[in-house]
Each structure stands twice: as C-alpha cells, then as structure tokens.
Write a protein that holds these residues in place. Structure first.
Motif, PDB file in Angstrom:
ATOM      1  N   ALA A  47       7.819  -3.570   0.221  1.00 20.62           N
ATOM      2  CA  ALA A  47       8.031  -2.613  -0.873  1.00 20.62           C
ATOM      3  C   ALA A  47       6.700  -2.244  -1.516  1.00 20.62           C
ATOM      4  N   ASP A  48       5.825  -3.234  -1.700  1.00 23.72           N
ATOM      5  CA  ASP A  48       4.489  -2.948  -2.244  1.00 23.72           C
ATOM      6  C   ASP A  48       3.710  -2.051  -1.292  1.00 23.72           C
ATOM      7  N   SER A  49       3.818  -2.327   0.019  1.00 20.28           N
ATOM      8  CA  SER A  49       3.109  -1.511   1.010  1.00 20.28           C
ATOM      9  C   SER A  49       3.650  -0.088   1.046  1.00 20.28           C
ATOM     10  N   VAL A  50       4.952   0.060   0.842  1.00 15.92           N
ATOM     11  CA  VAL A  50       5.547   1.403   0.812  1.00 15.92           C
ATOM     12  C   VAL A  50       5.016   2.175  -0.392  1.00 15.92           C
ATOM     13  N   THR A  51       4.889   1.509  -1.521  1.00 16.93           N
ATOM     14  CA  THR A  51       4.305   2.150  -2.701  1.00 16.93           C
ATOM     15  C   THR A  51       2.872   2.574  -2.408  1.00 16.93           C
ATOM     16  N   ASP A  52       2.115   1.679  -1.751  1.00 16.79           N
ATOM     17  CA  ASP A  52       0.743   2.016  -1.367  1.00 16.79           C
ATOM     18  C   ASP A  52       0.734   3.210  -0.412  1.00 16.79           C
ATOM     19  N   LEU A  53       1.694   3.241   0.509  1.00 20.10           N
ATOM     20  CA  LEU A  53       1.781   4.341   1.464  1.00 20.10           C
ATOM     21  C   LEU A  53       2.032   5.660   0.746  1.00 20.10           C
ATOM     22  N   GLN A  54       2.954   5.643  -0.206  1.00 13.94           N
ATOM     23  CA  GLN A  54       3.248   6.866  -0.957  1.00 13.94           C
ATOM     24  C   GLN A  54       1.990   7.383  -1.655  1.00 13.94           C
ATOM     25  N   GLN A  55       1.250   6.478  -2.267  1.00 15.95           N
ATOM     26  CA  GLN A  55       0.024   6.881  -2.953  1.00 15.95           C
ATOM     27  C   GLN A  55      -1.028   7.354  -1.950  1.00 15.95           C
ATOM     28  N   ALA A  56      -1.099   6.682  -0.804  1.00 18.63           N
ATOM     29  CA  ALA A  56      -2.080   7.057   0.214  1.00 18.63           C
ATOM     30  C   ALA A  56      -1.779   8.439   0.781  1.00 18.63           C
TER      31      ALA A  56
END
Length: 134
Positions: A47-56
């Motif tokens: 979930a944290d990585s998905v948030t990072d992906l959205q921002q990226a």
C-alpha cells in the motif's frame, strides 16, 4: 466445605482444559497466524509502494525512474507474499496485482507519462482485504 472443594476442583479442571486447548490450538495454528501476519505486513508495505507509485506517476515528467522504482518495490513485496503462502485467494490477489503492475510498466515503456494506476490501487486493496480475512 465440600461445595467449596468441588468448585476449586472444577475450576482447576476447567483451567487445565483451557490451557491444553490453547496450547494445541497455538501450536497447530501458529504457522497460519505467522503467515497471516506476514501477509498483512507485506500488504501494508505494498500500500505504501502504491502511494509512492501514484506520486511517481504524477511526477513522471521530472523523474521517470521513480515510477520504475515503485513498481520494483511492489513486485519484490509480491514475491515475498507468494513465497510464504499457499492460500488460493491470496495467490489470486497477488496475480491480479502483478498483472496490474505489468500493465503500468508496459504503459510507461510505451511512452505513456500518465498511465492509469487505478487497477494497481484496486488490486492492492483486494490483496489487503484477502490478507486480513485469511
């Protein structure tokens, strides 16, 4: 006095039965509990990585490598879950998320600077749901 002695024996027997059942249940289910905890912790990391992906993805024009790093992080977490579970529902959710990640990666490679990460978010939510219900 006999009633008091009888209650103490009953309470002692009940306590012993609960202790035995708890020990048997704990030893039989310990591995399953450990796997469930690992699944939930890894789903949380995803979930944290998905948030990072959205921002990226939002900043892909400035630094396209951020999205790739986020996708790699999600895939690594998926490998950890896949290695630790034999739960059919968890494996199905992992496969769904893996496919969604591959689609975003493919879109980025094909020059899409704003790929739709909604399916990744949805698949990550499904994995979290499955992990918490397993």
């Amino acid at each position: 006095m006999a009633a008091r002695h009888h209650r103490r024996r009953t309470a002692t027997a009940a306590f012993a039965a609960v202790a035995v059942l708890s020990a048997v249940g704990a030893s039989a289910g310990c591995d399953a509990v450990g796997k469930a905890i690992d699944c939930v912790q890894t789903a949380d990391a995803i979930a944290d990585s998905v948030t990072d992906l959205q921002q990226a993805v939002e900043n892909a024009a400035n630094d396209p490598s951020q999205a790739d790093a986020s996708l790699n992080s999600i895939e690594n977490d998926l490998d950890r879950i896949g290695d630790k579970t034999d739960d059919v529902d968890v494996n199905k959710a992992v496969d769904g998320l893996r496919k969604a990640v591959a689609n975003v990666r493919g879109a980025l490679r094909n020059g899409d600077t704003t790929p739709d990460v909604g399916p990744v978010t949805d698949a990550a939510g499904e994995l979290t749901k499955v992990c918490t219900s397993s």
